[in-house]
Enzyme design. Structure first.
Site, PDB file in Angstrom:
ATOM      1  N   LYS A  11       9.733  15.882  25.255  1.00  0.00           N
ATOM      2  CA  LYS A  11       8.634  15.160  24.614  1.00  0.00           C
ATOM      3  C   LYS A  11       9.095  14.566  23.290  1.00  0.00           C
ATOM      4  CE  LYS A  11       4.786  18.018  26.302  1.00  0.00           C
ATOM      5  NZ  LYS A  11       4.067  16.966  27.026  1.00  0.00           N
TER       6      LYS A  11
ATOM      7  N   ARG B 179       1.693  22.114  36.780  1.00  0.00           N
ATOM      8  CA  ARG B 179       1.338  22.134  38.204  1.00  0.00           C
ATOM      9  C   ARG B 179       2.315  23.008  39.001  1.00  0.00           C
ATOM     10  NH1 ARG B 179       1.818  15.719  38.368  1.00  0.00           N
ATOM     11  NH2 ARG B 179       1.173  16.118  36.237  1.00  0.00           N
TER      12      ARG B 179
HETATM   13  N1  BES Z   1       0.951  20.059  28.596  1.00  0.00           N
HETATM   14  C1  BES Z   1       1.051  18.692  28.958  1.00  0.00           C
HETATM   15  C2  BES Z   1      -0.295  17.969  28.932  1.00  0.00           C
HETATM   16  C3  BES Z   1      -0.982  17.857  27.602  1.00  0.00           C
HETATM   17  C4  BES Z   1      -0.850  16.729  26.836  1.00  0.00           C
HETATM   18  C5  BES Z   1      -1.822  18.847  27.157  1.00  0.00           C
HETATM   19  C6  BES Z   1      -1.507  16.612  25.629  1.00  0.00           C
HETATM   20  C7  BES Z   1      -2.485  18.751  25.956  1.00  0.00           C
HETATM   21  C8  BES Z   1      -2.339  17.618  25.198  1.00  0.00           C
HETATM   22  C9  BES Z   1       1.627  18.590  30.366  1.00  0.00           C
HETATM   23  O1  BES Z   1       2.511  19.583  30.721  1.00  0.00           O
HETATM   24  C10 BES Z   1       2.360  17.296  30.425  1.00  0.00           C
HETATM   25  O2  BES Z   1       3.318  17.159  29.737  1.00  0.00           O
HETATM   26  N2  BES Z   1       1.887  16.383  31.254  1.00  0.00           N
HETATM   27  C11 BES Z   1       2.498  15.118  31.392  1.00  0.00           C
HETATM   28  C12 BES Z   1       2.588  14.796  32.871  1.00  0.00           C
HETATM   29  C13 BES Z   1       3.453  13.619  33.197  1.00  0.00           C
HETATM   30  C14 BES Z   1       4.904  13.926  32.876  1.00  0.00           C
HETATM   31  C15 BES Z   1       3.296  13.289  34.662  1.00  0.00           C
HETATM   32  C16 BES Z   1       1.638  14.098  30.671  1.00  0.00           C
HETATM   33  O3  BES Z   1       0.423  14.244  30.674  1.00  0.00           O
HETATM   34  O4  BES Z   1       2.197  13.187  30.079  1.00  0.00           O
HETATM   35 MN    MN Z   2       4.498  19.167  30.100  1.00  0.00          MN
END
Ligand code: BES
Ligand code: MN
Ligand code: ZN
Length: 499
Positions: free
Chosen positions: A276, A350
């Site tokens: 990230k 997931r």
């Molecule tokens: N934990 C994150 C989602 C999230 C984002 C929670 C902001 C709380 C605040 C999750 O694991 C994630 O990174 N999701 C990605 C999925 C994508 C890579 C398909 C996302 O939402 O960008």
């Molecule tokens: Mn994630």
């Protein structure tokens, strides 16, 4: 953590000292006991209301200092608006508004739990008590210094004047257990990720043993034996070993199928190799908000001795990039036997849930499963912070969750599932891939989960927008909200408990 407000109950006619709180409707009408308590000060309220343009609107408050003719040092009049339209959630909010009037230092407050028509019901009065405690919560465990001029922590004694003291005490024993559950969930989400990693989370969940909850902790070896390759793949880049915790509360009929709650417990989500960006990455300590809710809920149900069999299951991992981390392109085999091609290591929640949902479906044969997960950024874009996203393969369960959401104020909004979305996660190399592209990102995430519920009635709540970082409210001033504990306690109480 500080849980600074103690609430007790006294009879309606009790003389009020300290800060006196009363209620009026949108015609500025008050009830008979309130009127008696106010005595000659009723005239003062009229004048102050006119001067402040206070109309008794729902949630508005009129704050009068040193009210003449009263023992109280301060008189606060809270508007209820039209009494006919009030919901359970409004009373919680009134408690929060009253607590919001307390300043640091010690204080005493008396609240007259009465509407213009007469005494509030026990349930309404107890909701005020819960709202007081929820608003009083503060996460200050790591603050070692007071700010200049601060008088130290808030310590307040609040007495709620009610119609039936014994009934209120009894009802608050149960409702207070739910507040404790919310506070447990908030504490877990607020904790820093160097303190709260999978093993430590498992230890904290294990404290529920004291309430008679049966706890089973699966370590890495046990999960390997079960074939939980999806969950274990996420954790393999971390120095902290993964855990799964299964909690059982058997308050129902022996042999009755349980209801089940499953939580995403990513104690920190760096994104892994698909790392990230740095901005706000610290918020990813809250990526275990689903698991925190499940622990808080199990506390609530066990502490109030809910007459129902319940399973709570949480998958605990840390998603880190290191030499042993999983790569985009890896193919993992889940406990279900289905294979998953990893496209993006940041779509890890997931993967964790896939194995825990399958485990719960197969081993406990529940009536239904509800999972909670801070699963996608896309849900925050779609719904913001006021509703969680809901996906379900079962209309009755979805309806019940919608209704519980409205009553509790922890709202959900249903989004679609369907074969056209499902095919977006088909993979050219494995049975499926872990992301479906930018379009409908929250939906393809839910489709992925659905492939692991084995036909069990199920709902998925995407709480990425509601579990943490939402704007402060009348009943929550902390970063973590504890979202979901009250919603699911309500769901269970309304439909699944033996009478
Ligand atoms: N934990 C994150 C989602 C999230 C984002 C929670 C902001 C709380 C605040 C999750 O694991 C994630 O990174 N999701 C990605 C999925 C994508 C890579 C398909 C996302 O939402 O960008
Ligand atoms: Mn994630
Ligand atoms: Zn995540």
């Amino acid at each position: 953590m500080s849980d600074a407000i103690k609430v007790g109950f006294v009879p309606l006619a009790t003389a009020a000292r300290g800060i006196l709180v009363v209620f009026c409707d949108d015609a500025l009408k008050v009830g008979p006991a309130t009127s008696k308590t106010l005595g000659g000060a009723a005239e003062l309220v009229k004048r102050a209301a006119a001067a402040a343009a206070f109309k008794g609107k729902n949630g508005a408050a009129l704050d009068i200092l040193a009210p003449e003719g009263l023992k109280a040092e301060r008189l606060i009049v809270i508007g209820t608006g039209k009494v006919s339209g009030l919901k359970g959630n409004d009373f919680l909010k009134f408690g929060g508004i009253a607590a919001g009037k307390l300043k640091a230092g010690s204080a005493s407050m008396s609240i007259v739990a009465e509407l213009p028509e007469g005494a509030m019901s026990t349930e309404q009065a107890v909701a005020i008590a819960s709202g007081l405690r929820l608003r009083g919560y503060k996460f200050d465990r790591y603050k070692t210094k007071k700010k200049d001029g601060e008088e130290g922590a808030l310590r307040a004694d609040v007495s709620l004047a009610v119609d039936d003291v014994a009934a209120a005490k009894k009802a608050f024993a149960a409702a207070g257990a739910v507040v404790d559950g919310v506070i447990i969930a908030r504490d877990l989400v607020n904790e820093p990720p160097n303190v709260l990693y999978p093993e430590e989370f498992a230890r904290r969940a294990s404290q529920l043993r004291k309430l008679g909850v049966k706890i089973e902790v699966l370590d890495v070896k046990a999960m390997q034996k079960l074939g939980m390759g999806a969950l274990l793949g996420v954790g393999q880049g971390s120095a902290r070993p993964s855990r799964t915790v299964i909690m059982r509360w058997d308050g129902g009929k022996k042999g009755d199928a349980p209801v089940a709650f499953v939580g995403k417990g990513v104690c920190f989500d760096t994104g892994g190799i698909s790392i990230k960006p740095a901005g706000s990455m610290e918020d990813m300590k809250g990526d275990m908000g689903g698991a925190a809710c499940v622990v808080g809920l199990m506390h609530a149900l066990a502490a109030r001795k809910a007459k129902v069999n319940v399973v709570g299951a949480i998958g605990l991992v840390e998603n880190m990039p290191d030499g042993n981390a999983q790569r985009p392109g890896d193919i993992v085999t889940s406990m279900s036997g289905q294979t998953i091609e990893i496209i993006n290591t940041d779509a890890e929640g997931r993967l964790v849930l896939a194995d825990v949902l399958w485990y719960v479906a197969k081993k406990t044969k529940p009536k239904f499963m509800v999972d909670l997960a801070t699963l996608t950024g896309a849900i925050v874009v779609a719904l913001g912070t006021d509703h969680a996203g809901m996906f379900s393969n079962n209309d009755e369960l979805a309806q019940r969750l919608l209704a519980a959401g409205i009553e509790s104020g922890e709202k959900v909004w249903r989004l679609p599932l369907g074969p056209e979305y499902d095919k977006l996660i088909d993979s050219q190399f494995a049975d499926m891939k872990n992301t479906g592209g930018r379009h409908g990102g929250s939906i393809t995430a839910a489709q992925f989960l659905q492939r692991f519920v084995d036909g069990t009635p199920w709902a998925h709540l995407d709480i990425a927008g509601t579990a943490m970082g939402a704007p402060k409210t009348d009943i929550n001033q902390s970063w973590a909200s504890g979202y979901g504990v009250r919603l699911l306690d309500r769901l269970v109480a309304d439909h699944y408990e033996r009478k």
